[in-house]
Scaffold this motif. Structure first.
Motif, PDB file in Angstrom:
ATOM      1  N   LEU A 276       0.844  -1.187   0.000  1.00 58.11           N
ATOM      2  CA  LEU A 276       0.000   0.000   0.000  1.00 58.11           C
ATOM      3  C   LEU A 276       0.880   1.239   0.000  1.00 58.11           C
ATOM      4  O   LEU A 276       2.078   1.167   0.246  1.00 58.11           O
ATOM      5  CB  LEU A 276      -0.912   0.006   1.234  1.00 58.11           C
ATOM      6  N   GLU A 277       0.279   2.391  -0.236  1.00 53.71           N
ATOM      7  CA  GLU A 277       0.974   3.654  -0.088  1.00 53.71           C
ATOM      8  C   GLU A 277       0.725   4.205   1.301  1.00 53.71           C
ATOM      9  O   GLU A 277      -0.160   3.739   2.026  1.00 53.71           O
ATOM     10  CB  GLU A 277       0.487   4.648  -1.141  1.00 53.71           C
ATOM     11  N   ASP A 278       1.509   5.197   1.706  1.00 52.82           N
ATOM     12  CA  ASP A 278       1.295   5.815   3.004  1.00 52.82           C
ATOM     13  C   ASP A 278      -0.110   6.404   3.097  1.00 52.82           C
ATOM     14  O   ASP A 278      -0.654   6.932   2.124  1.00 52.82           O
ATOM     15  CB  ASP A 278       2.327   6.920   3.245  1.00 52.82           C
ATOM     16  N   HIS A 279      -0.692   6.301   4.291  1.00 60.43           N
ATOM     17  CA  HIS A 279      -2.015   6.833   4.600  1.00 60.43           C
ATOM     18  C   HIS A 279      -3.084   6.327   3.628  1.00 60.43           C
ATOM     19  O   HIS A 279      -3.821   7.106   3.016  1.00 60.43           O
ATOM     20  CB  HIS A 279      -1.985   8.365   4.612  1.00 60.43           C
ATOM     21  N   PRO A 280      -3.190   5.004   3.451  1.00 62.54           N
ATOM     22  CA  PRO A 280      -4.234   4.475   2.559  1.00 62.54           C
ATOM     23  C   PRO A 280      -5.609   4.740   3.156  1.00 62.54           C
ATOM     24  O   PRO A 280      -5.775   4.851   4.382  1.00 62.54           O
ATOM     25  CB  PRO A 280      -3.920   2.981   2.515  1.00 62.54           C
ATOM     26  N   ALA A 281      -6.604   4.844   2.294  1.00 65.70           N
ATOM     27  CA  ALA A 281      -7.973   5.115   2.761  1.00 65.70           C
ATOM     28  C   ALA A 281      -8.962   4.443   1.829  1.00 65.70           C
ATOM     29  O   ALA A 281      -8.684   4.228   0.640  1.00 65.70           O
ATOM     30  CB  ALA A 281      -8.235   6.621   2.818  1.00 65.70           C
ATOM     31  N   ILE A 282     -10.123   4.112   2.379  1.00 69.03           N
ATOM     32  CA  ILE A 282     -11.204   3.559   1.594  1.00 69.03           C
ATOM     33  C   ILE A 282     -11.918   4.709   0.884  1.00 69.03           C
ATOM     34  O   ILE A 282     -12.181   5.750   1.484  1.00 69.03           O
ATOM     35  CB  ILE A 282     -12.194   2.789   2.475  1.00 69.03           C
ATOM     36  N   ALA A 283     -12.229   4.551  -0.389  1.00 71.66           N
ATOM     37  CA  ALA A 283     -12.934   5.594  -1.127  1.00 71.66           C
ATOM     38  C   ALA A 283     -14.266   5.895  -0.450  1.00 71.66           C
ATOM     39  O   ALA A 283     -15.023   4.966  -0.127  1.00 71.66           O
ATOM     40  CB  ALA A 283     -13.161   5.158  -2.570  1.00 71.66           C
ATOM     41  N   PRO A 284     -14.566   7.170  -0.211  1.00 67.06           N
ATOM     42  CA  PRO A 284     -15.828   7.502   0.479  1.00 67.06           C
ATOM     43  C   PRO A 284     -17.055   7.082  -0.310  1.00 67.06           C
ATOM     44  O   PRO A 284     -18.137   6.939   0.259  1.00 67.06           O
ATOM     45  CB  PRO A 284     -15.744   9.026   0.642  1.00 67.06           C
ATOM     46  N   GLU A 285     -16.925   6.892  -1.630  1.00 68.27           N
ATOM     47  CA  GLU A 285     -18.067   6.477  -2.439  1.00 68.27           C
ATOM     48  C   GLU A 285     -18.426   5.012  -2.234  1.00 68.27           C
ATOM     49  O   GLU A 285     -19.530   4.592  -2.581  1.00 68.27           O
ATOM     50  CB  GLU A 285     -17.778   6.710  -3.927  1.00 68.27           C
ATOM     51  N   SER A 286     -17.495   4.199  -1.702  1.00 65.10           N
ATOM     52  CA  SER A 286     -17.736   2.765  -1.552  1.00 65.10           C
ATOM     53  C   SER A 286     -18.806   2.523  -0.493  1.00 65.10           C
ATOM     54  O   SER A 286     -18.643   2.912   0.663  1.00 65.10           O
ATOM     55  CB  SER A 286     -16.443   2.053  -1.157  1.00 65.10           C
ATOM     56  N   PRO A 287     -19.928   1.874  -0.857  1.00 66.14           N
ATOM     57  CA  PRO A 287     -21.026   1.701   0.109  1.00 66.14           C
ATOM     58  C   PRO A 287     -20.848   0.533   1.059  1.00 66.14           C
ATOM     59  O   PRO A 287     -21.593   0.402   2.024  1.00 66.14           O
ATOM     60  CB  PRO A 287     -22.232   1.465  -0.805  1.00 66.14           C
ATOM     61  N   GLY A 288     -19.882  -0.344   0.805  1.00 64.66           N
ATOM     62  CA  GLY A 288     -19.697  -1.499   1.671  1.00 64.66           C
ATOM     63  C   GLY A 288     -18.661  -2.441   1.088  1.00 64.66           C
ATOM     64  O   GLY A 288     -18.229  -2.286  -0.056  1.00 64.66           O
ATOM     65  N   ALA A 289     -18.263  -3.438   1.884  1.00 64.52           N
ATOM     66  CA  ALA A 289     -17.238  -4.392   1.446  1.00 64.52           C
ATOM     67  C   ALA A 289     -17.826  -5.345   0.407  1.00 64.52           C
ATOM     68  O   ALA A 289     -18.930  -5.862   0.569  1.00 64.52           O
ATOM     69  CB  ALA A 289     -16.711  -5.171   2.638  1.00 64.52           C
ATOM     70  N   LEU A 290     -17.056  -5.571  -0.660  1.00 63.20           N
ATOM     71  CA  LEU A 290     -17.436  -6.539  -1.686  1.00 63.20           C
ATOM     72  C   LEU A 290     -16.508  -7.750  -1.687  1.00 63.20           C
ATOM     73  O   LEU A 290     -16.774  -8.727  -2.390  1.00 63.20           O
ATOM     74  CB  LEU A 290     -17.431  -5.876  -3.071  1.00 63.20           C
ATOM     75  N   TYR A 291     -15.396  -7.661  -0.952  1.00 65.07           N
ATOM     76  CA  TYR A 291     -14.491  -8.785  -0.689  1.00 65.07           C
ATOM     77  C   TYR A 291     -13.737  -9.296  -1.906  1.00 65.07           C
ATOM     78  O   TYR A 291     -12.772 -10.028  -1.765  1.00 65.07           O
ATOM     79  CB  TYR A 291     -15.244  -9.966  -0.036  1.00 65.07           C
ATOM     80  N   ASP A 292     -14.140  -8.942  -3.097  1.00 65.61           N
ATOM     81  CA  ASP A 292     -13.485  -9.444  -4.299  1.00 65.61           C
ATOM     82  C   ASP A 292     -12.141  -8.757  -4.472  1.00 65.61           C
ATOM     83  O   ASP A 292     -12.035  -7.549  -4.379  1.00 65.61           O
ATOM     84  CB  ASP A 292     -14.371  -9.185  -5.522  1.00 65.61           C
ATOM     85  N   SER A 293     -11.096  -9.536  -4.776  1.00 67.96           N
ATOM     86  CA  SER A 293      -9.754  -8.994  -4.952  1.00 67.96           C
ATOM     87  C   SER A 293      -9.725  -7.971  -6.076  1.00 67.96           C
ATOM     88  O   SER A 293     -10.309  -8.173  -7.134  1.00 67.96           O
ATOM     89  CB  SER A 293      -8.776 -10.132  -5.255  1.00 67.96           C
ATOM     90  N   THR A 294      -9.019  -6.838  -5.828  1.00 64.57           N
ATOM     91  CA  THR A 294      -8.902  -5.723  -6.790  1.00 64.57           C
ATOM     92  C   THR A 294     -10.275  -5.327  -7.309  1.00 64.57           C
ATOM     93  O   THR A 294     -10.487  -5.155  -8.510  1.00 64.57           O
ATOM     94  CB  THR A 294      -7.977  -6.071  -7.959  1.00 64.57           C
ATOM     95  N   GLU A 295     -11.203  -5.162  -6.401  1.00 63.87           N
ATOM     96  CA  GLU A 295     -12.588  -4.921  -6.790  1.00 63.87           C
ATOM     97  C   GLU A 295     -12.775  -3.551  -7.446  1.00 63.87           C
ATOM     98  O   GLU A 295     -12.081  -2.590  -7.158  1.00 63.87           O
ATOM     99  CB  GLU A 295     -13.492  -5.014  -5.565  1.00 63.87           C
ATOM    100  N   ILE A 296     -13.741  -3.476  -8.354  1.00 58.88           N
ATOM    101  CA  ILE A 296     -14.240  -2.226  -8.907  1.00 58.88           C
ATOM    102  C   ILE A 296     -15.710  -2.186  -8.529  1.00 58.88           C
ATOM    103  O   ILE A 296     -16.535  -2.924  -9.077  1.00 58.88           O
ATOM    104  CB  ILE A 296     -14.044  -2.176 -10.430  1.00 58.88           C
ATOM    105  N   ASP A 297     -16.060  -1.323  -7.586  1.00 56.57           N
ATOM    106  CA  ASP A 297     -17.374  -1.387  -6.949  1.00 56.57           C
ATOM    107  C   ASP A 297     -18.528  -1.328  -7.942  1.00 56.57           C
ATOM    108  O   ASP A 297     -19.489  -2.099  -7.845  1.00 56.57           O
ATOM    109  CB  ASP A 297     -17.509  -0.247  -5.937  1.00 56.57           C
ATOM    110  N   GLU A 298     -18.464  -0.403  -8.899  1.00 56.54           N
ATOM    111  CA  GLU A 298     -19.593  -0.225  -9.807  1.00 56.54           C
ATOM    112  C   GLU A 298     -19.831  -1.480 -10.632  1.00 56.54           C
ATOM    113  O   GLU A 298     -20.971  -1.973 -10.728  1.00 56.54           O
ATOM    114  CB  GLU A 298     -19.355   0.966 -10.725  1.00 56.54           C
TER     115      GLU A 298
END
Length: 482
Positions: A276-298
């Protein structure tokens, strides 16, 4: 060293990093289409798996993670450590018998889900605090153990009648966390912190054992959170110049430490099996965990919502987390789904204060009273528009190829295989083409835009300006243009 509950301040700081840490914990946990029968869900647990030591020679997997990084603790500082991993629990499905007993079955069909055997991931945490002063020299060792256990969960139908049960088998796991520090030479009070997480289970596989036998005795998706209550850590990817050499000398095996939490703070580290890079964060647009590796939420949300009812029944029976993904996709309102389409972050004007306007172009004022860019002018035509530079004319410009001028309307033979840069070169080599324009990029490079002869979509490409581009040494003028 103590395993008591963290202080409220430390707990609050670690909670900031756990959202990203949870994503690491469940990276690739269950993949679309979220069914146990899917081939991609039969080979699981790919990240941060620490297997029993006896299994490492067999499968060439690792039984430890080794983290090293630099820190600058204050006098009397305490280090909080939280090691997190999944403990695989093997699930067996049983159906109720008329005599009151149970029998093991391959599946159990219910109205809303289809239950099948599966390995569930149970979250485990090893937490303790230790004064930094105690880590000098040999350091400290924190052993831990999770005993074997069997648990059962009743399965009921819509009427509340018990129709079966799930038997969850958990194997014994033993491990240890080793921490130590060493002082760096120099004027700064900097220490190298070493953290080793290892699987010490004494399980010995027999000749018939496979990876499925080792996984219930492994630490899965193992990662470590570190928090200093006084002082800070140094970034491994962007250290200060004076610490660059010492940082490069740090050894990190099967894991990588990054600064976590809010940008600008250095008291929190996540050492992850995923880079990861320093200070990683979850995109605020993501509505929940999808668990799929390298996921693209849409994409995943749309594809999950499009599953058939039977596919969704099986996914809901695969795992409670998979069931939550199905429910999320089915209940997501349009305004939330629209947010997944994309976002622009950090967009701002890139201009230099007091920059002069481009000669010959009208200028528009930029900035309001009190704005640092007040008075700065901006060209009416953006830099990337061909009209911004009157010296460039793609429709009439030419480039010399083999001593011959090549311009819009010229005919050429394509020779892209000289560069071997694209698999499409095999199909385009030797084809005749019409030059549509000669362009220059901002670095002075020349590109020849063409449409290929006999291309049924040439007119459409020409209308939309979607050409193929080649450099001058990738084309040859045809004899009639020579």
């Amino acid at each position: 060293m103590t395993t008591t509950t963290f202080t409220p301040g430390t707990e609050a700081r670690l909670a900031v990093a756990r959202q990203v840490a949870d994503a690491v914990l469940f990276e690739g946990y269950v993949l679309y289409p979220y069914r146990a029968s899917a081939a991609k869900n039969r080979l699981r647990w790919q990240f941060g798996v620490l297997v029993p030591p006896a299994w490492t020679p067999v499968a060439e997997e690792h039984d430890f993670q080794h983290t090293e990084l630099l820190m600058e603790p204050r006098q009397g500082a305490t280090l909080a450590v939280e090691v997190r991993f999944l403990h695989s629990r093997r699930r067996t499905v049983q159906r109720s018998r008329p005599d009151g007993g149970f029998e093991t079955v391959a599946e159990l069909r219910l109205e809303d889900r289809l239950l099948v055997p599966w390995d569930e991931g149970h979250e485990e945490t090893v937490r303790f605090t230790v004064p930094v002063a105690e880590l000098a020299d040999t350091g400290v060792v924190m052993p831990f153990e999770r005993p074997a256990a069997d648990t059962t969960e009743a399965v009921t139908d819509d009427a509340g009648q018990v129709v079966g049960r799930l038997v969850l088998r958990r194997e014994e796991i033993r491990g240890a966390v080793r921490l130590s520090t060493s002082e760096l030479d120099g004027p700064y009070r900097t220490q190298r912190l070493t953290v080793v997480v290892e699987n010490t289970s004494d399980w010995s596989p027999d000749e018939s054992a496979d990876r499925d036998a080792a996984l219930p005795r492994s630490l899965v998706a193992s990662h470590t959170l570190l928090c200093l209550d006084g002082g800070g850590f140094l970034s491994m990817t962007d250290p200060p110049e004076w610490a660059a050499g010492a940082t490069a000398a740090c050894r990190n095996l099967h894991t990588w430490p990054v600064l976590a939490g809010e940008p600008g703070r250095r008291d929190l580290v996540l050492s992850s099996p995923i880079i990861l890079e320093d200070h990683p964060a979850i995109a605020p647009e993501s509505p929940g965990a999808l668990y799929d590796s390298t996921e693209i939420d849409e994409i995943l949300t749309l594809r999950t919502a499009a599953l058939t009812d039977e596919e969704k029944r099986e996914a809901k029976g695969t795992d409670p987390r998979a069931a939550a993904v199905i429910d999320l996709a089915d209940s997501m309102p349009p305004e939330i789904l629209e947010r997944l389409h994309g976002a622009v972050r950090g967009l701002r004007e890139v201009v230099a204060p007091n920059a002069p306007a481009v000669p010959g172009t009208p200028a528009a004022p930029l900035g309001a009273p009190g704005d640092p860019f007040t008075g700065v002018t901006r060209p009416a035509t953006p830099w990337w528009d061909p009209g911004a530079d009157a010296s460039v004319d793609p429709a009439h410009d030419h480039v010399l190829v083999g001593g011959h001028a090549v311009r819009a309307g010229s005919r050429v033979v394509l020779r892209p295989r000289l560069r071997h840069t694209d698999a499409q070169d095999l199909f385009l080599h030797g084809r005749n083409a019409l030059v549509e324009a000669v362009l220059q990029d901002v670095d002075g490079g020349v590109h020849i835009a063409v449409t290929v002869d006999d291309d049924p979509g040439a007119d459409l490409r020409r209308e939309q300006g979607r050409f193929l581009y080649f450099q001058p040494d990738e084309v040859e003028p045809l004899p009639e243009d020579a």
